[in-house]
Design a protein around this motif. Structure first.
Motif, PDB file in Angstrom:
ATOM      1  N   SER A  65      18.272  72.802  61.899  1.00 39.69           N
ATOM      2  CA  SER A  65      18.212  72.557  60.460  1.00 39.69           C
ATOM      3  C   SER A  65      16.893  73.135  59.956  1.00 39.69           C
ATOM      4  O   SER A  65      15.812  72.599  60.241  1.00 39.69           O
ATOM      5  CB  SER A  65      18.301  71.060  60.163  1.00 39.69           C
ATOM      6  OG  SER A  65      18.215  70.833  58.769  1.00 39.69           O
ATOM      7  N   PHE A  79      18.080  74.035  52.482  1.00 38.72           N
ATOM      8  CA  PHE A  79      18.117  74.228  53.934  1.00 38.72           C
ATOM      9  C   PHE A  79      19.061  75.355  54.297  1.00 38.72           C
ATOM     10  O   PHE A  79      19.926  75.778  53.518  1.00 38.72           O
ATOM     11  CB  PHE A  79      18.551  72.943  54.652  1.00 38.72           C
ATOM     12  CG  PHE A  79      19.923  72.457  54.288  1.00 38.72           C
ATOM     13  CD1 PHE A  79      21.072  73.063  54.783  1.00 38.72           C
ATOM     14  CD2 PHE A  79      20.084  71.359  53.446  1.00 38.72           C
ATOM     15  CE1 PHE A  79      22.342  72.610  54.444  1.00 38.72           C
ATOM     16  CE2 PHE A  79      21.351  70.899  53.105  1.00 38.72           C
ATOM     17  CZ  PHE A  79      22.477  71.530  53.606  1.00 38.72           C
ATOM     18  N   LYS A  81      21.354  75.611  57.701  1.00 38.58           N
ATOM     19  CA  LYS A  81      21.783  74.958  58.933  1.00 38.58           C
ATOM     20  C   LYS A  81      22.593  75.947  59.756  1.00 38.58           C
ATOM     21  O   LYS A  81      23.500  76.605  59.237  1.00 38.58           O
ATOM     22  CB  LYS A  81      22.610  73.708  58.630  1.00 38.58           C
ATOM     23  CG  LYS A  81      21.794  72.561  58.073  1.00 38.58           C
ATOM     24  CD  LYS A  81      22.639  71.310  57.911  1.00 38.58           C
ATOM     25  CE  LYS A  81      21.794  70.145  57.394  1.00 38.58           C
ATOM     26  NZ  LYS A  81      22.595  68.901  57.230  1.00 38.58           N
TER      27      LYS A  81
END
Length: 338
Positions: A65, A79, A81
């Motif tokens: 992450s 983010f 991921k």
């Protein structure tokens, strides 16, 4: 006696083994923070920048992450991921991650958890970056922030999954919210990110077979041009006429203008009005040049003024002019003697 001796010997062996064994501390297989340089996926040059990277090793892969810089009032963190599936033996004690294909219901749950409070609309346009097709949804918060949530599954085609190879898979998720960026600017991250992580072994290659060169290379009848697009553009024109040589002209020389001082003008004297009065040295033999005075509207008045001026001038010079009545024998009279 023999049985008791055997029990005693077993007890002594157990004590000896307990004294010689050493204990060890093992860290549980949990997520840990790693350096940003060890991220398996990098955002495009120019941002958004990486804030931190949290990694979780599993029995058949690695999850990361990657937190990105966030400038938004929407709750949550931007983010990237990424999940690598297929690498066996990474961390057997953590368990294996299951192969989950991209689904509409699963994507909706991920989106609701990642972008809370923002109504997201899924784009129906087919898009594709360097790693293949991807999808995304976008929305605007109540405060005016723009948000996107994108997903992509990098996996080889079924036709390439032969001879026990190309079974790896990479899952990518992107969440971006920004108060000053547009939807197109945020979507550019999906076209600019780079996967730098690799699998050990050709069996887990997620990209499939290497793409071959264009079939038109080296084949007759397929010219390739130097401009963008190559042979796909319109053909180049054949033949040309040389351009005429430009006529070179001598540069014009700017002449400097010398400012000359203006000539001093003679002072303009006011025009004299009336008869000219002679000075004190006036005598009878002196010839006087009469001054032409402008014509008056009343001639008798002008003549009378001349006579008075003449009499005043004669009196000032000491010369007495006799009256016409005192000429001849009448000059001896008492009136003329005055």
């Amino acid at each position: 006696m023999g049985l008791l001796r055997l029990i005693a010997l077993a007890g002594l062996a157990g004590l000896a083994a307990g004294c010689t064994s050493t204990g060890s501390v093992r860290q549980p297989s949990a997520a840990e923070t790693i350096a940003s340089e060890k991220a398996l996926v990098l955002p495009p040059p120019g941002g958004p920048s990486i804030v931190s990277v949290v990694e979780q090793k599993r029995g058949n892969g690695v999850d990361q992450s990657i937190s990105l810089f966030t400038s938004s009032s929407v709750p949550g963190q931007n983010f990237l991921k990424v999940q690598f599936l297929g690498a066996s033996g990474a961390n057997p004690g953590a368990g294996n991650a299951s192969y989950k294909m991209v689904s509409e219901s699963g994507t909706a749950r991920e989106m609701a958890a990642s972008v809370p409070g923002v109504r997201m609309a899924r784009s129906a346009t087919f898009l594709q970056n360097s790693y293949g097709p991807f999808g995304y949804a976008s929305g605007t918060s109540r405060s005016g922030d723009t948000c996107i949530y994108a997903w992509q599954q990098i996996r080889s085609r079924r036709s390439d999954q032969t001879q026990a190879r190309n079974f790896g898979m990479i899952q990518v998720r992107l969440r971006l919210c920004d108060a000053r960026a547009t939807e197109r600017q945020l979507l550019g991250v999906m076209y600019g990110y780079t996967v730098i992580g690799t699998f050990n072994g050709e069996i887990w290659n997620p990209f499939g077979m290497t793409q071959g060169a264009d079939q038109s290379l080296g084949r007759a009848g397929n010219p390739i041009y130097p401009d963008e697009g190559g042979y796909r553009n319109s053909p180049m024109p054949i033949g040309y006429e040389p351009a005429e040589e430009p006529v070179t002209r001598r540069p014009a020389v700017a002449r400097q203008t010398v400012a000359r001082p203006a000539a001093a003008e003679a002072p303009v004297l006011p025009q004299a009005v009336g008869p000219r009065v002679p000075g004190p040295d006036l005598s009878e033999n002196t010839q006087q040049t009469p001054m032409i005075a402008p014509a008056l509207s009343n001639p008798p008045v002008q003549q009378q003024a001349r006579q008075q001026a003449r009499q005043q001038a004669m009196t000032a010079s000491g010369v007495t002019v006799p009256s016409p009545d005192c000429i001849g024998t009448a000059a001896m009279t008492a009136a003329c003697q005055r």
